[in-house]
Design an enzyme around this catalytic site. Sequence first.
Site, PDB file in Angstrom:
ATOM      1  N   LYS A 113       1.008  -1.094   0.143  1.00 27.86           N
ATOM      2  CA  LYS A 113       0.006   0.158  -0.194  1.00 27.86           C
ATOM      3  C   LYS A 113       0.851   1.170  -0.099  1.00 27.86           C
ATOM      4  O   LYS A 113       0.542   2.318  -0.600  1.00 27.86           O
ATOM      5  CB  LYS A 113      -0.844  -0.033   1.125  1.00 27.86           C
ATOM      6  CG  LYS A 113      -1.946  -1.069   1.059  1.00 27.86           C
ATOM      7  CD  LYS A 113      -3.442  -0.528   1.896  1.00 27.86           C
ATOM      8  CE  LYS A 113      -4.360  -1.427   1.496  1.00 27.86           C
ATOM      9  NZ  LYS A 113      -5.532  -1.517   2.469  1.00 27.86           N
ATOM     10  N   LYS A 195      -3.663 -10.114  -7.543  1.00 29.68           N
ATOM     11  CA  LYS A 195      -4.969 -10.233  -6.946  1.00 29.68           C
ATOM     12  C   LYS A 195      -6.044  -9.358  -7.538  1.00 29.68           C
ATOM     13  O   LYS A 195      -5.450  -8.140  -7.552  1.00 29.68           O
ATOM     14  CB  LYS A 195      -4.662 -10.178  -5.335  1.00 29.68           C
ATOM     15  CG  LYS A 195      -5.760 -10.194  -4.515  1.00 29.68           C
ATOM     16  CD  LYS A 195      -5.260  -9.807  -2.951  1.00 29.68           C
ATOM     17  CE  LYS A 195      -5.580  -8.360  -2.888  1.00 29.68           C
ATOM     18  NZ  LYS A 195      -5.504  -7.877  -1.627  1.00 29.68           N
ATOM     19  N   LYS A 198      -9.778  -3.506  -5.523  1.00 25.19           N
ATOM     20  CA  LYS A 198     -10.369  -2.307  -5.787  1.00 25.19           C
ATOM     21  C   LYS A 198      -9.519  -1.170  -6.353  1.00 25.19           C
ATOM     22  O   LYS A 198      -9.895  -0.269  -7.077  1.00 25.19           O
ATOM     23  CB  LYS A 198     -11.023  -1.852  -4.295  1.00 25.19           C
ATOM     24  CG  LYS A 198     -12.249  -2.504  -3.624  1.00 25.19           C
ATOM     25  CD  LYS A 198     -12.569  -2.217  -2.526  1.00 25.19           C
ATOM     26  CE  LYS A 198     -13.081  -2.933  -1.557  1.00 25.19           C
ATOM     27  NZ  LYS A 198     -13.213  -2.758  -0.206  1.00 25.19           N
TER      28      LYS A 198
HETATM   29  P1  TYM Z   1     -10.572  -5.782   2.822  1.00 22.63           P
HETATM   30  O1  TYM Z   1     -11.546  -4.887   2.785  1.00 22.63           O
HETATM   31  O2  TYM Z   1      -9.493  -5.627   1.738  1.00 22.63           O
HETATM   32  O3  TYM Z   1     -10.924  -7.263   2.029  1.00 22.63           O
HETATM   33  C1  TYM Z   1     -12.369  -7.791   2.677  1.00 22.63           C
HETATM   34  C2  TYM Z   1     -12.370  -9.073   2.680  1.00 22.63           C
HETATM   35  O4  TYM Z   1     -12.014  -9.596   1.311  1.00 22.63           O
HETATM   36  C3  TYM Z   1     -11.179 -10.778   1.163  1.00 22.63           C
HETATM   37  N1  TYM Z   1     -10.474 -10.313  -0.479  1.00 22.63           N
HETATM   38  C4  TYM Z   1     -10.272 -11.299  -1.278  1.00 22.63           C
HETATM   39  N2  TYM Z   1     -10.278 -12.756  -1.292  1.00 22.63           N
HETATM   40  C5  TYM Z   1     -10.289 -13.441  -2.298  1.00 22.63           C
HETATM   41  N3  TYM Z   1      -9.526 -12.757  -3.365  1.00 22.63           N
HETATM   42  C6  TYM Z   1      -9.562 -11.494  -3.249  1.00 22.63           C
HETATM   43  N4  TYM Z   1      -8.817 -11.024  -4.721  1.00 22.63           N
HETATM   44  C7  TYM Z   1      -9.672 -10.797  -2.387  1.00 22.63           C
HETATM   45  N5  TYM Z   1      -9.654  -9.401  -1.940  1.00 22.63           N
HETATM   46  C8  TYM Z   1     -10.030  -9.173  -0.872  1.00 22.63           C
HETATM   47  C9  TYM Z   1      -9.983 -10.119   2.122  1.00 22.63           C
HETATM   48  O5  TYM Z   1      -9.110 -11.247   2.413  1.00 22.63           O
HETATM   49  C10 TYM Z   1     -10.703  -9.947   3.328  1.00 22.63           C
HETATM   50  O6  TYM Z   1     -11.182 -11.185   3.976  1.00 22.63           O
HETATM   51  N6  TYM Z   1      -7.777  -5.661   6.737  1.00 22.63           N
HETATM   52  C11 TYM Z   1      -8.770  -6.187   6.109  1.00 22.63           C
HETATM   53  C12 TYM Z   1     -10.049  -5.902   6.932  1.00 22.63           C
HETATM   54  C13 TYM Z   1      -9.996  -6.119   8.426  1.00 22.63           C
HETATM   55  C14 TYM Z   1     -10.209  -7.295   9.086  1.00 22.63           C
HETATM   56  C15 TYM Z   1     -10.131  -7.015  10.369  1.00 22.63           C
HETATM   57  C16 TYM Z   1     -10.291  -8.662   8.732  1.00 22.63           C
HETATM   58  C17 TYM Z   1      -9.944  -5.201   9.370  1.00 22.63           C
HETATM   59  N7  TYM Z   1      -9.882  -5.827  10.382  1.00 22.63           N
HETATM   60  C18 TYM Z   1     -10.224  -7.989  11.434  1.00 22.63           C
HETATM   61  C19 TYM Z   1     -10.583  -9.575   9.494  1.00 22.63           C
HETATM   62  C20 TYM Z   1     -10.267  -9.490  11.041  1.00 22.63           C
HETATM   63  C21 TYM Z   1      -8.867  -5.878   4.897  1.00 22.63           C
HETATM   64  O7  TYM Z   1      -8.494  -4.809   4.549  1.00 22.63           O
HETATM   65  O8  TYM Z   1      -9.949  -6.609   3.814  1.00 22.63           O
END
Ligand code: TYM
Length: 328
Positions: A113, A195, A198
């Site tokens: 990032k 991957k 967004k």
């Molecule tokens: P975030 O918002 O980027 O993504 C949300 C969820 O989507 C999954 N994901 C994917 N899975 C498969 N293929 C992809 N291309 C893909 N892109 C995103 C992510 O693995 C996630 O499960 N840090 C986390 C949010 C968070 C969180 C937490 C998660 C904050 N606190 C506590 C679990 C527990 C994040 O940025 O997810």
Amino acid sequence: MDKKIVFSGIQPTGNIHLGNYLGAIKNWVDMQDKYKNIFCIVNSHAITIKQDPNILKEQTINLACMLLACGISPKKSSLFIQSNIDEHPALAWILDCNIQMGDMSRMTQFKDKSSKNPRNINVGLFNYPALMAADILLYQVDLVPTGSDQKQHIELARNVAIKFNKDYGKCFKVPEPLILQEGARVMGLDNPKVKMSKSIKSPNHAIFLLDSNDEIKRKIKKATTDSNSNIVFDESRVGLYNLLGIYETLSAKSRIQIESEFEGKGYGEFKNTLIDVLIEVLSPFREEYKRLQDNKDYVLNILNDGVESVRPLAKSTYDKAKELVGLL
Ligand code: TYM
């Protein structure tokens, strides 16, 4: 026997894509009966990247509408907004003081990032995993279902929980990651070596849950494949492998079933079948999303009930951590 506690989070940073759905949301929905579920819209994480404040507020509520539209049921799950519970950043501070710079510096998401946002490498972005650890540890969680990109962060949460319990006395349950093989890493349609994300803005990169049927059709038709013609699971054929993985997760068929379904058939037929399945799964979400958008009070009530249902647990864990480290 008490049900195990599941916790996961998702950022309100724009349109939800197929990777978010297959890697996370679909599993949350499918497991709702089995566990006690807590799902968090992590808006405080979102401001590690510059956001327009009004758009962020709007996207936070829109994400709640989308999660409900995908099948998160307020009867089975608590859904809430992270910034409504002050114990998240408060516990993150205590954890910050118990995480070594060296461990935090190894987080690959920070490197990724910060290279994408070289003009805003803020301290919050670096500290992000401490806030994520606090999100999880506040709720005495057993399992954290996410896509595979979150594995390193969950590992850090486990390590800080183990160390804190050892140094100060038992306070946190040590959580386990729950990363299912199917859908754990959905790749970009235009470039299956990266991957699905967004932040990649090219028009054929991701399928968004709000895409029209025509957009879905166009993006799948344009998806990168190769010059072979047989439809088989072969990891070295990255484009086809990604599309087959999407079909496998959505259709719930086995790999053997899928390979025999398309034996003697080519990309055209496979892509048409995939388009049909995607439209069948995603179009009802769009309709329900629109209906919920017209019923914002109903959604706000759900978020309010969600936050009140989890607040006591967050408070009791935080109070214990505070007491253990000697804060009055
Ligand atoms: P975030 O918002 O980027 O993504 C949300 C969820 O989507 C999954 N994901 C994917 N899975 C498969 N293929 C992809 N291309 C893909 N892109 C995103 C992510 O693995 C996630 O499960 N840090 C986390 C949010 C968070 C969180 C937490 C998660 C904050 N606190 C506590 C679990 C527990 C994040 O940025 O997810």
